[in-house]
Design an enzyme around this catalytic site. Sequence first.
Site, PDB file in Angstrom:
ATOM      1  CG  MET A  34       4.909  -7.648   2.343  1.00 40.09           C
ATOM      2  SD  MET A  34       6.077  -6.291   2.488  1.00 40.09           S
ATOM      3  CE  MET A  34       7.276  -6.736   1.251  1.00 40.09           C
ATOM      4  CB  CYS A  35       1.883  -8.363  -3.706  1.00 39.03           C
ATOM      5  SG  CYS A  35       3.156  -7.089  -3.833  1.00 39.03           S
ATOM      6  CB  THR A  36      -3.550  -9.175  -3.168  1.00 42.23           C
ATOM      7  OG1 THR A  36      -3.680  -8.323  -2.019  1.00 42.23           O
ATOM      8  CG2 THR A  36      -4.719 -10.131  -3.198  1.00 42.23           C
ATOM      9  CB  VAL A  37       0.220 -13.530  -5.095  1.00 45.77           C
ATOM     10  CG1 VAL A  37       0.545 -14.401  -6.300  1.00 45.77           C
ATOM     11  CG2 VAL A  37       1.363 -12.551  -4.822  1.00 45.77           C
TER      12      VAL A  37
END
Length: 683
Positions: free
Chosen positions: A542-545
């Site tokens: 879900m996070c922009t890693v």
Amino acid sequence: MPIVQFAPFQSLVQPAFWHALTELKIDVLRLSEDAIPLNATYTTGRSVKDRETGKEIALGCNLTVGGDAFSDKPEVPKNAVLVNGSFKNFNTIEDFKNADKTALFNDLSSDIWKSITQDKSTAHLTRFLLITFADLKKYKYYYWFAFPAFATKPAWEVDNDWTSANDALGEGALSAIHEQLHETPRPFFLVRTTDGKTETAPVEDYDTFFANIPVDQRTVGFVDPSAQPSNPGWPLRNLLAYLLALYPETAQGVRVLAWREGELPVPGASPGWKSRFGVVRQGAGAASAGPLEKPAAVGWEKNIQGKLGPRVADLAPMMDPTRLADQAVDLNLKLMRWRILPALDLEKVANTRCLLLGAGTLGCYVARTLMGWGVRNITFVDSARVSFSNPVRQPLFEFEDCLNGGKPKAACAAERLKKIFPGVNATGHNLSIPMPGHPIPPASVEQTKRDVAALEALFDAHDVVFLLMDSRESRWFPTVLGAAKGKVVLNAALGFDTYLVMRHGARTPDSRGGRLGCYYCNDIVAPTDRVQSLTDRTLDQMCTVTRPGLASIAASTAVELLVSLLQHPEGVHAPAPPPQTTSNPDAHAPPGTESILGLVPHQLRGFLAQFRNVPIVGPAYAKCTGCSETVLAAYERDGFAMLLRAFNETEFLPALTGLDKLYAEAQATLENDDFVDAEEDDF
């Protein structure tokens, strides 16, 4: 008899002139040190009354240089005289200090003398010289004026000092002179009175105008910038030199009217007529030169210490900080045009209106780079709020922005841009972008319709759109809008250590008959949530890693691609260069595929692990769910109804574009036993 003491010109430089010089230096002169024309004005001498003593106090004999000094058609104030000069700016302070000022001065005085002796004209009697050095980083301007005037020997003397012109000529004659000069302004003029009628004429008409006039009734006048009772202004020096050179008999005596009337005096009011009158003649002694031989000239202005030397104007303390910033942010850009890229069209970049869909990591870095290029109109669209994980990666946010649930990202980013540079027109809109595969509940249809209308209006109001969102399907509706409305669309997407930057192709073919693809043209899978783009994902999904440095690289690349595209003569239709090959990576791009900044690629794939960029070209796909003519025509025909079906029905876009048939054909081929057997036989 007293020697005539002339009141020298004093330069009066208005602040607007330094602003005009700054623009001229950056945009026009650049590294040129060529002399160019300059305009200035002077008016009749002025004085003010001392409230305590009631005496008139003369003001300076000013030559005013204003903001329109470099204009071909400057505005001349009422009752003012326009003066033409020569301006020369030096590139360094050392060049300014070491300039051959004697040669510059002598060249100008020679031009004046040539105008007198050969052209027999008074047009250049008040020509002046201004040399400068402009320190544009510190807003300091070093300058030195010269007002060349011929030093006639023997010196001029005045009979019994200067007197009131009213006493010498009478109120009727002065009123007639005022009326005629008001109708036909002249800095130098002749006056005669015959049969009670006073007339004026240009000094060039001396022979004919004074043909039957006795010498003791001939009067020569000039607009006098001095207000001192016994000191006529500087223009009289060259006027007397003119008369002496062309009419040597004037050495025996010439009646001079120093005209100082801007307006007619009020009858009975003090001080009445201000003009002065005197009879001047050369003193005793032999002339130092023949009548047509150029005399020596003087006229360099003294500085505020009373010494011969330049003056300094320091504008930094008095300038509006916002205006300082406005000029400073463009300085480095405009310096590019001095040597490196003279043809760089910075105005086109600055006037480009940019819409940023996404105010996250990519959006922040794109906005900062756009401002670095001088873009003044930036709009953010985002529906999220600033969270505690954002400030370290997103440079437009601070810790305080995360408190109390976080500020809306779009508005916060826009406000921060204004704090960085008050001259930017930045706004933020808290909007959600509807996406295919994310059904709209019936209760939310009206709100979605309003959001769609707001996005359509924003697209209409901007020239360039950056797609900087986190998910694949959130880019679909902006892709359709950009293609339908003919906008420049830039896409940036991040992986862990890879990125994609691309420009969407135009709806119509380029000059070669081809069309470049959009974000979806190389993807036969329609955008939908079924591929787990947003839902059913773990935290790391879900996070922009990404590697922390990747976003700034991708964002800067996207902006640089935009600027290169704007400099290309075909703009959005600019053809892409072919992909580089390993066999000849240094091959020159085909003609027409470069702007003045270099290549204008279609796509750039970046691989940070290898520190490598790969340019790619992808043609438009006829069945594309984002930019195909089928999709655009359906949107233009059905509007929101078509969009609502795309949001709610996962099979709508494949069916509309024919991708469903392509899927079926591919599946049938894979299920064909003969095809499988044939493949196995080959091995």
